[in-house]
Design an enzyme around this catalytic site. Structure first.
Site, PDB file in Angstrom:
ATOM      1  N   ASP A  37       0.853  -1.110  -0.051  1.00 16.05           N
ATOM      2  CA  ASP A  37      -0.003   0.003  -0.031  1.00 16.05           C
ATOM      3  C   ASP A  37       0.823   1.312  -0.021  1.00 16.05           C
ATOM      4  O   ASP A  37       1.698   1.420   0.774  1.00 16.05           O
ATOM      5  CB  ASP A  37      -0.777  -0.192   1.134  1.00 16.05           C
ATOM      6  N   SER A  79      -7.417   4.353  -1.261  1.00 12.70           N
ATOM      7  CA  SER A  79      -7.030   2.996  -1.005  1.00 12.70           C
ATOM      8  C   SER A  79      -8.313   2.146  -1.593  1.00 12.70           C
ATOM      9  O   SER A  79      -8.185   1.036  -1.937  1.00 12.70           O
ATOM     10  CB  SER A  79      -6.418   2.478   0.271  1.00 12.70           C
ATOM     11  N   THR A 132      -7.738  -2.158   1.732  1.00 11.29           N
ATOM     12  CA  THR A 132      -7.420  -2.853   0.541  1.00 11.29           C
ATOM     13  C   THR A 132      -7.664  -4.337   0.988  1.00 11.29           C
ATOM     14  O   THR A 132      -8.477  -4.940  -0.016  1.00 11.29           O
ATOM     15  CB  THR A 132      -5.640  -3.113   0.644  1.00 11.29           C
ATOM     16  N   GLU A 241      -0.760  -7.976   2.058  1.00 11.66           N
ATOM     17  CA  GLU A 241      -0.805  -6.638   1.886  1.00 11.66           C
ATOM     18  C   GLU A 241       0.420  -5.871   2.912  1.00 11.66           C
ATOM     19  O   GLU A 241       0.330  -6.468   4.092  1.00 11.66           O
ATOM     20  CB  GLU A 241      -2.038  -5.694   2.360  1.00 11.66           C
ATOM     21  N   ASP A 246       2.031   2.733   3.359  1.00  6.04           N
ATOM     22  CA  ASP A 246       1.128   3.663   3.194  1.00  6.04           C
ATOM     23  C   ASP A 246       1.399   4.708   4.410  1.00  6.04           C
ATOM     24  O   ASP A 246       1.412   6.008   4.255  1.00  6.04           O
ATOM     25  CB  ASP A 246      -0.138   3.381   2.966  1.00  6.04           C
ATOM     26  N   HIS A 250       2.286   8.699   4.604  1.00  8.14           N
ATOM     27  CA  HIS A 250       1.549   9.763   5.335  1.00  8.14           C
ATOM     28  C   HIS A 250       2.452  10.427   6.298  1.00  8.14           C
ATOM     29  O   HIS A 250       2.009  11.413   6.555  1.00  8.14           O
ATOM     30  CB  HIS A 250       0.029   9.101   5.816  1.00  8.14           C
ATOM     31  N   HIS A 289      -1.376   2.614  -4.937  1.00 10.91           N
ATOM     32  CA  HIS A 289      -0.812   3.977  -5.367  1.00 10.91           C
ATOM     33  C   HIS A 289       0.256   4.366  -4.705  1.00 10.91           C
ATOM     34  O   HIS A 289       0.771   3.603  -3.882  1.00 10.91           O
ATOM     35  CB  HIS A 289      -2.065   5.156  -4.824  1.00 10.91           C
TER      36      HIS A 289
HETATM   37 ZN   LIG Z   1      -3.702   2.741  -0.078  1.00 11.34          ZN
END
Ligand SMILES: [Zn+2]
Length: 357
Positions: A37, A79, A132, A241, A246, A250, A289
């Site tokens: 992610d 997501s 996800t 995942e 991710d 962030h 992404h």
């Molecule tokens: Zn994501």
């Protein structure tokens, strides 16, 4: 006229030839779908650079693609929309899981695999209701509807579920899961001796701890899931995942990001090692992404120096619109084009598995 007759007579032969050729491409029975992610090319590059350019599992890929990620309503996806695209092959609006802008409920490749008698599993470092993993079983107009998502998780009938999420999947819900036949464990050690499915392993209220505090959890849980799912002679689909790549983006936290990338890379290696010893297995590694707009400019502009240093800079605390990489290894790896949209990646994957609706 004679020529036309000849052409008509030849046509079925030509078409028949094509059909035989397509049938010769065997269905891939076992697929390990790894989603980092927020993992863009910069995140993978950082792993390589900080590892002194030693080979990584990503270098074992037999095919690499660059994947576009926009959602149905936004050039920068979230997501939920990206997870839905990767799980179903269809674009939805940001924040939505498994429902098109025309209110059509989508069926994921994991649900199709389950309905064809294949084994199914989700292994994550976030909560199992997060965007996800939820994209593989949920249909809700908003990803924040955790109670509804939990109900749908409980009904998904996947064979292996490992992650967090006790905040909503509480003890009462877990009793219901036991009634539905699940074995429920609350730590990985407790789950290790369990050799049959369905199995639910719940490890945190919400997200699991960061890497490296959670130790070898992701590689070990992935290996455990593979051992369990491999018992199904019809094959399996396992989604793993690296959820917190991710979160690190962030947080604009380079050290956290590197730790998450190292953890994910070790997990990718586990999947590829499994493919080596189980011919007919396909490993797909991609991202939903990129997160953080990570760039890595030279620390100094003077290139006459022997080493200028590298700065890791985050351009945003949000997601970016850049393409993400996809890596393919094992059976059917050559059946993916180099340039794809995320919906095409999912559609091709379903085709390779023989899961067209
Ligand atoms: Zn994501």
């Amino acid at each position: 006229m004679k020529q036309i007759y000849l052409l008509l007579a030849l046509l079925p032969m030509v078409m028949g030839g094509c059909t035989t050729q397509e049938a010769a491409q065997e269905e891939v029975q076992r697929v390990i779908y790894l989603i980092g992610d927020g993992m863009g090319l910069a995140q993978v590059s950082m792993l390589e650079i900080e590892g002194g350019y030693a080979p990584t599992a990503f270098d074992r890929a037999e095919r690499v693609a660059l994947v576009t990620t926009r959602s149905a309503n936004n050039r920068v996806t979230d997501s939920a929309a990206a997870g839905t695209a990767l799980a179903t092959g269809t674009k939805v609006n940001n924040s939505v899981l498994g429902v098109t802008p025309d209110s059509v409920e989508l069926t994921s490749m994991m649900e199709l695999a389950r309905d064809r008698g294949r084994a199914t599993g989700l292994v994550v470092t976030c909560y199992l209701q997060h965007a996800t993993p939820a994209a593989f079983y949920a249909n809700v107009p908003n990803r924040g509807m955790n109670e509804q998502i939990t109900e749908q998780l409980m009904a998904c009938n996947f064979d292996v579920l490992i992650g967090g999420g006790m905040r909503w999947l509480d003890s009462l819900h877990c009793c219901q899961m036991v009634e539905r036949g699940y074995q429920v464990a609350y730590n990985l050690e407790e789950a290790m001796p369990i050799n049959s499915t369905p199995l639910l392993v719940l490890l945190a209220d919400k997200h699991l701890p960061h890497a490296p505090e959670r130790g070898d959890y992701l590689p070990q849980a992935t290996q455990k899931a593979l051992d369990l799912l491999a018992a199904n002679p019809e094959g399996f689909l396992l989604m793993v995942e690296g959820s917190q790549i991710d979160s690190a983006g962030h947080a604009k936290d380079a050290a956290y990001l590197l730790a998450e990338m190292r953890d994910f890379e070790r997990t990718v290696a586990i999947a590829m090692d499994f493919a080596d010893t189980h011919p007919g297995t396909l490993v797909v590694v991609t991202a939903d992404h990129e997160t953080g707009g990570l760039s890595m400019p030279s620390g100094k502009s003077d290139f006459t120096l022997s080493e200028s240093g590298i700065d890791y800079r985050f351009g945003t605390g949000s997601h970016s619109a850049i393409r993400v990489p996809a890596y393919f290894y094992g059976a059917g790896a050559d059946r993916f084009p180099a340039m794809m949209d995320n919906t095409e990646l999912a559609k091709r994957l379903m085709e390779v598995m023989g899961l067209q609706q």
